[in-house]
Structures are given as structure tokens and as C-alpha cells.
Design a protein around this motif. Structure first.
Motif, PDB file in Angstrom:
ATOM      1  N   SER A  98       0.843  -1.195   0.000  1.00 37.82           N
ATOM      2  CA  SER A  98       0.000   0.000   0.000  1.00 37.82           C
ATOM      3  C   SER A  98       0.877   1.243   0.000  1.00 37.82           C
ATOM      4  N   TYR A  99       0.379   2.301  -0.628  1.00 38.14           N
ATOM      5  CA  TYR A  99       1.119   3.552  -0.761  1.00 38.14           C
ATOM      6  C   TYR A  99       0.217   4.723  -0.380  1.00 38.14           C
ATOM      7  N   TYR A 100       0.850   5.831   0.023  1.00 37.47           N
ATOM      8  CA  TYR A 100       0.120   7.069   0.228  1.00 37.47           C
ATOM      9  C   TYR A 100      -0.129   7.738  -1.118  1.00 37.47           C
ATOM     10  N   SER A 101      -1.279   8.349  -1.247  1.00 39.66           N
ATOM     11  CA  SER A 101      -1.592   9.061  -2.485  1.00 39.66           C
ATOM     12  C   SER A 101      -0.800  10.357  -2.573  1.00 39.66           C
ATOM     13  N   SER A 102      -0.608  10.841  -3.782  1.00 37.80           N
ATOM     14  CA  SER A 102       0.012  12.144  -4.064  1.00 37.80           C
ATOM     15  C   SER A 102       1.425  12.280  -3.516  1.00 37.80           C
ATOM     16  N   THR A 103       2.138  11.180  -3.398  1.00 36.98           N
ATOM     17  CA  THR A 103       3.491  11.252  -2.866  1.00 36.98           C
ATOM     18  C   THR A 103       4.498  10.720  -3.873  1.00 36.98           C
ATOM     19  N   LEU A 104       5.762  11.131  -3.683  1.00 37.73           N
ATOM     20  CA  LEU A 104       6.853  10.539  -4.450  1.00 37.73           C
ATOM     21  C   LEU A 104       7.185   9.188  -3.836  1.00 37.73           C
ATOM     22  N   THR A 105       7.292   8.178  -4.661  1.00 35.87           N
ATOM     23  CA  THR A 105       7.482   6.817  -4.177  1.00 35.87           C
ATOM     24  C   THR A 105       8.617   6.145  -4.928  1.00 35.87           C
ATOM     25  N   ALA A 106       9.499   5.487  -4.180  1.00 36.75           N
ATOM     26  CA  ALA A 106      10.628   4.775  -4.782  1.00 36.75           C
ATOM     27  C   ALA A 106      10.223   3.344  -5.113  1.00 36.75           C
ATOM     28  N   LEU A 107      10.373   2.967  -6.361  1.00 35.33           N
ATOM     29  CA  LEU A 107      10.129   1.609  -6.827  1.00 35.33           C
ATOM     30  C   LEU A 107      11.475   0.984  -7.194  1.00 35.33           C
ATOM     31  N   LEU A 142       2.299   7.550 -15.150  1.00 33.92           N
ATOM     32  CA  LEU A 142       3.010   8.189 -14.040  1.00 33.92           C
ATOM     33  C   LEU A 142       4.240   8.948 -14.514  1.00 33.92           C
ATOM     34  N   GLU A 143       4.541  10.014 -13.778  1.00 24.68           N
ATOM     35  CA  GLU A 143       5.746  10.801 -14.033  1.00 24.68           C
ATOM     36  C   GLU A 143       6.851  10.393 -13.063  1.00 24.68           C
ATOM     37  N   PHE A 144       8.072  10.410 -13.568  1.00 24.73           N
ATOM     38  CA  PHE A 144       9.225  10.159 -12.704  1.00 24.73           C
ATOM     39  C   PHE A 144       9.613  11.453 -11.999  1.00 24.73           C
ATOM     40  N   ILE A 145      10.591  11.382 -11.133  1.00 26.10           N
ATOM     41  CA  ILE A 145      10.933  12.510 -10.277  1.00 26.10           C
ATOM     42  C   ILE A 145      11.335  13.748 -11.069  1.00 26.10           C
ATOM     43  N   ASP A 146      11.813  13.569 -12.294  1.00 31.48           N
ATOM     44  CA  ASP A 146      12.210  14.716 -13.116  1.00 31.48           C
ATOM     45  C   ASP A 146      11.052  15.276 -13.945  1.00 31.48           C
ATOM     46  N   GLY A 147       9.849  14.724 -13.756  1.00 35.00           N
ATOM     47  CA  GLY A 147       8.682  15.217 -14.479  1.00 35.00           C
ATOM     48  C   GLY A 147       8.442  14.545 -15.808  1.00 35.00           C
ATOM     49  N   ASN A 148       9.362  13.691 -16.240  1.00 39.24           N
ATOM     50  CA  ASN A 148       9.200  12.981 -17.507  1.00 39.24           C
ATOM     51  C   ASN A 148       8.469  11.656 -17.309  1.00 39.24           C
ATOM     52  N   LYS A 149       7.878  11.145 -18.383  1.00 37.11           N
ATOM     53  CA  LYS A 149       7.169   9.878 -18.320  1.00 37.11           C
ATOM     54  C   LYS A 149       8.018   8.717 -18.811  1.00 37.11           C
ATOM     55  N   ARG A 150       9.268   9.012 -19.122  1.00 32.35           N
ATOM     56  CA  ARG A 150      10.222   7.976 -19.507  1.00 32.35           C
ATOM     57  C   ARG A 150      11.480   8.112 -18.657  1.00 32.35           C
ATOM     58  N   LEU A 151      11.992   6.979 -18.214  1.00 27.02           N
ATOM     59  CA  LEU A 151      13.245   6.951 -17.469  1.00 27.02           C
ATOM     60  C   LEU A 151      14.253   6.160 -18.294  1.00 27.02           C
ATOM     61  N   TYR A 152      15.177   6.871 -18.950  1.00 28.03           N
ATOM     62  CA  TYR A 152      16.193   6.202 -19.762  1.00 28.03           C
ATOM     63  C   TYR A 152      17.267   5.629 -18.842  1.00 28.03           C
ATOM     64  N   ILE A 153      17.641   4.369 -19.087  1.00 31.19           N
ATOM     65  CA  ILE A 153      18.525   3.680 -18.142  1.00 31.19           C
ATOM     66  C   ILE A 153      19.945   3.511 -18.660  1.00 31.19           C
ATOM     67  N   GLY A 154      20.233   3.975 -19.870  1.00 28.92           N
ATOM     68  CA  GLY A 154      21.590   3.836 -20.387  1.00 28.92           C
ATOM     69  C   GLY A 154      22.000   2.372 -20.423  1.00 28.92           C
ATOM     70  N   SER A 155      23.205   2.081 -19.928  1.00 27.56           N
ATOM     71  CA  SER A 155      23.714   0.709 -19.933  1.00 27.56           C
ATOM     72  C   SER A 155      23.700   0.087 -18.539  1.00 27.56           C
ATOM     73  N   THR A 156      22.919   0.650 -17.620  1.00 29.35           N
ATOM     74  CA  THR A 156      22.884   0.185 -16.233  1.00 29.35           C
ATOM     75  C   THR A 156      22.288  -1.210 -16.120  1.00 29.35           C
ATOM     76  N   THR A 157      22.883  -2.039 -15.270  1.00 30.28           N
ATOM     77  CA  THR A 157      22.307  -3.334 -14.913  1.00 30.28           C
ATOM     78  C   THR A 157      22.206  -3.411 -13.390  1.00 30.28           C
ATOM     79  N   GLN A 165       5.714   9.726  -9.156  1.00 30.43           N
ATOM     80  CA  GLN A 165       4.695  10.531  -8.481  1.00 30.43           C
ATOM     81  C   GLN A 165       3.333   9.890  -8.726  1.00 30.43           C
ATOM     82  N   PHE A 166       2.668   9.462  -7.636  1.00 32.95           N
ATOM     83  CA  PHE A 166       1.310   8.956  -7.801  1.00 32.95           C
ATOM     84  C   PHE A 166       0.365  10.124  -8.046  1.00 32.95           C
TER      85      PHE A 166
END
Length: 240
Positions: A98-107, A142-157, A165-166
Motif C-alpha cells: 500500500s502507498y500514500y496518495s500524491s506522494t513521491l514513491t521509490a520503486l 506516471l511521471e518520474f521525479i524529473d517530471g518525464n514519463k520515460r526513465l532512460y537507463i543507459g547501460s545500467t544493470t 509521483q502517484f
């Protein structure tokens, strides 16, 4: 560009894409745990040792299906209900967090084989729609913390934290959070007609998790089955 030339380019692009698909990227949503990954935290859940390979049946199958994917990562051509959708083998509707509404949440998402590209997150409020559908997921992108709807991950594993943001004012006893990973390592035709890496059809991964969103601490404590998301059960990675 005449029709014959354009068709020839598209055919070449598809052939190159197929050659590039000798190995598959792999990934899974672990916090909250997706339906196929719930067994890593809950012994009562059906086990899917291939939970990092929900890639729409594979890129070639996805192409055969008109670039369509099941709502939660299954082969689009599978019989309904598909395994990872409500009513399917793994879609048992168990609320995992369960999560709080209208909050920034780490997934948290784990990428075990990177194929570039980006993440996106959608929310389907079953209290509003009474069932999973493309329209339900499309309502809350959903928007990510930078306000965008895409999170580019580069070459990260490995484990990647995605802060989202909910939607303001949204609460639900049963929502479905969907993670989509759109790879970016295929060569394709861009919107401007030129060819480039990351353009055109790409391999797609999806995972759905059953959650609730509440307005208060009291709502968090209401009787509902929840699981502490700590260290998952590890299994050997599948060799592709």
C-alpha cells in the motif's frame, strides 16, 4: 521515397533486428513485486522461475502479433485470461503493498541483461474501471521525479531505483501498477524517415503488481495481505 524502396528498407531493418535478437534483455519489478515475482517473498504464490522474461512472447512473436503485447507482458496471442493478468495463473489479485496518495514513491526494478531503452509506469485503478484494459492503464501514466514519463537507463544493470509521483487525489482499494521496459538496441526507421538505433519496433518487457493507494495511515493498517519487500529469493539466471 517510392513505395518499393521504402518496403525494401523496412524488410532489411526487420532482418537486422532479428539477427540482433540472439540474446534477450531481462528484467523484473521487485518493489512492489510483480505478479510473477511474488513467490520470491510469499511462499503461497505460484512460482515462475522465468519472471525476468515477460517479453510479450519474444520480439519475433511480438512482431507477428502486430507489435502488440499482453497487458502484463504475456504473448498477446495467448488465450484469455493470460497468465499474468487477473484470473490467470499468476494474476491472483493479492495486494502486495500500500502507498500514500500524491506522494513521491521509490520503486525498484532489477535489470539482469541491459538492452538500453527506457522505463515507463502506468496505473490502472480497478475501483474506477472494474477490470484491466488498455484504457485503464492509459488514464494514469506516471511521471518520474524529473517530471518525464520515460526513465532512460543507459547501460545500467542490477537494481535500479525509479522514483514516481502517484496522481493527486487518486486512491484505490485495488490498483494495478505496471512497469514497461522498452528496449533500445534495435535498428529501425525513425519518424523522420532515417534509420537509427532505438527507432522502430523494440523488444518490450512488462510486469504488473497489485497495490492499494490510501489517503491516511489508518488506510495503511486496514486488514489486507501485505508483504515486507526485503531480500528476494535468488535463483540462477537462465542462460539464453
Amino acid at each position: 521515397m517510392n513505395y518499393f524502396k521504402q518496403s525494401s528498407i523496412i524488410l532489411v531493418v526487420l532482418l537486422i533486428s532479428c539477427l540482433l535478437q540472439q540474446t534477450h534483455g531481462h528484467g523484473m519489478m521487485l518493489d512492489p513485486p510483480g505478479r510473477s515475482s511474488r513467490w520470491r517473498y510469499d511462499d503461497s504464490a505460484p512460482k515462475n522461475y522465468d519472471d525476468n522474461a515477460l517479453y510479450c512472447g519474444g520480439f519475433w512473436k511480438q512482431t507477428q502479433n502486430g507489435n502488440k503485447c499482453g497487458l502484463c507482458g504475456d504473448d498477446y496471442s495467448d488465450a484469455l485470461p493470460r497468465a499474468n493478468e487477473l484470473g490467470g495463473k499468476y494474476g491472483q489479485g493479492v495486494i502486495v503493498k500500500s502507498y500514500y496518495s500524491s506522494t513521491l514513491t521509490a520503486l525498484n526494478v532489477r535489470i539482469t541483461a541491459n538492452h538500453l531503452g527506457y522505463f515507463s509506469m502506468d496505473l490502472c485503478n480497478l475501483d474506477e474501471f472494474n477490470g484491466e484494459s488498455d484504457d485503464c492503464f492509459a488514464k494514469y501514466q506516471l511521471e518520474f521525479i524529473d517530471g518525464n514519463k520515460r526513465l532512460y537507463i543507459g547501460s545500467t544493470t542490477g537494481n535500479i531505483e525509479a522514483i514516481v509521483q502517484f496522481p493527486k487525489g487518486v486512491s484505490c482499494k485495488h490498483c494495478v501498477l505496471r512497469w514497461t521496459y522498452t528496449a533500445g538496441n534495435n535498428w529501425g526507421i525513425c519518424e523522420n524517415g532515417n534509420g537509427a538505433l532505438g527507432c522502430g519496433a523494440q523488444e518490450t518487457f512488462r510486469s504488473c503488481a497489485d497495490i492499494s493507494i490510501v489517503h491516511s495511515l489508518r488506510g495503511m493498517l486496514e486488514p489486507a495481505k501485505q508483504m515486507a519487500v526485503e531480500l528476494p529469493v535468488e535463483v540462477p539466471e537462465k542462460v539464453v
